[in-house]
Design a protein around this motif. Structure first.
Motif, PDB file in Angstrom:
ATOM      1  N   MET A   1      95.600 100.693  58.235  1.00 39.06           N
ATOM      2  CA  MET A   1      94.469 101.564  58.475  1.00 39.06           C
ATOM      3  C   MET A   1      94.342 102.544  57.308  1.00 39.06           C
ATOM      4  O   MET A   1      95.306 103.168  56.896  1.00 39.06           O
ATOM      5  N   GLU A   2      93.159 102.644  56.790  1.00 43.05           N
ATOM      6  CA  GLU A   2      92.903 103.571  55.685  1.00 43.05           C
ATOM      7  C   GLU A   2      92.686 104.983  56.221  1.00 43.05           C
ATOM      8  O   GLU A   2      92.069 105.183  57.263  1.00 43.05           O
ATOM      9  N   ALA A   3      93.217 105.952  55.506  1.00 43.91           N
ATOM     10  CA  ALA A   3      93.105 107.349  55.929  1.00 43.91           C
ATOM     11  C   ALA A   3      91.651 107.806  55.897  1.00 43.91           C
ATOM     12  O   ALA A   3      90.866 107.395  55.050  1.00 43.91           O
ATOM     13  N   LYS A   4      91.296 108.677  56.825  1.00 42.07           N
ATOM     14  CA  LYS A   4      89.957 109.251  56.890  1.00 42.07           C
ATOM     15  C   LYS A   4      89.809 110.445  55.963  1.00 42.07           C
ATOM     16  O   LYS A   4      88.732 110.729  55.472  1.00 42.07           O
ATOM     17  N   GLU A  29      95.558 109.307  59.727  1.00 42.77           N
ATOM     18  CA  GLU A  29      94.201 109.642  59.296  1.00 42.77           C
ATOM     19  C   GLU A  29      94.183 110.526  58.062  1.00 42.77           C
ATOM     20  O   GLU A  29      93.122 110.799  57.516  1.00 42.77           O
ATOM     21  N   ALA A  31      95.646 111.380  54.158  1.00 39.08           N
ATOM     22  CA  ALA A  31      96.348 110.963  52.943  1.00 39.08           C
ATOM     23  C   ALA A  31      96.590 112.204  52.076  1.00 39.08           C
ATOM     24  O   ALA A  31      95.854 113.188  52.141  1.00 39.08           O
TER      25      ALA A  31
END
Length: 134
Positions: A1-4, A29, A31
């Motif tokens: 999952m890519e950070a928001k 969420e 980075a």
């Protein structure tokens, strides 16, 4: 999952940057973007824009302890607030009383205790952070 969210952190001490990265590491969420040097005050604006930062946390006494920073944290923070009025930016420091004197907004000054705090057995970490930051 890519950070928001991408949060920048500027501190002259590598150990503090590591502690902050570890502090936010449990949240998928968020980075971490490490800032190890800054030049003139306008550099902070370039870092935010060029790296698409969602927020930034800055140590208070940068230039007093390192030649890698031309200004102290409150100078960078105050410039950010003047440029981007609602941009989320904060001073994280061991010296919150002095930092509040130099900040346009004393509510943007947070004690480093929150990233070094270890909750007691059974204590909810998020509640402990809220209590320690009040």
């Amino acid at each position: 999952m890519e950070a928001k969210y991408l949060i920048g952190f500027a501190d002259e001490e590598q150990s503090e940057r590591v502690d902050f990265a570890n502090f936010i590491d449990g949240d998928p969420e968020i980075a971490f973007y490490e800032i190890t040097s800054l030049g003139p005050v306008d550099d902070i604006i370039d870092v935010v824009i060029n790296n698409n930062l969602d927020a930034i946390v800055i140590d208070f006494k940068l230039k007093e302890y390192s030649d890698d920073f031309e200004e102290n944290g409150e100078t960078y923070l105050n410039h950010l607030v003047q440029t981007f009025e609602k941009f989320p930016c904060f001073i994280l420091t061991n010296n919150s009383i002095d930092a509040k004197k130099y900040s346009y907004d004393p509510f943007k000054v947070i004690s480093k205790e929150i990233i070094h705090y270890v909750p007691d057995d059974g204590e909810d970490y998020q509640i402990a952070i809220q209590l320690r930051s009040d």
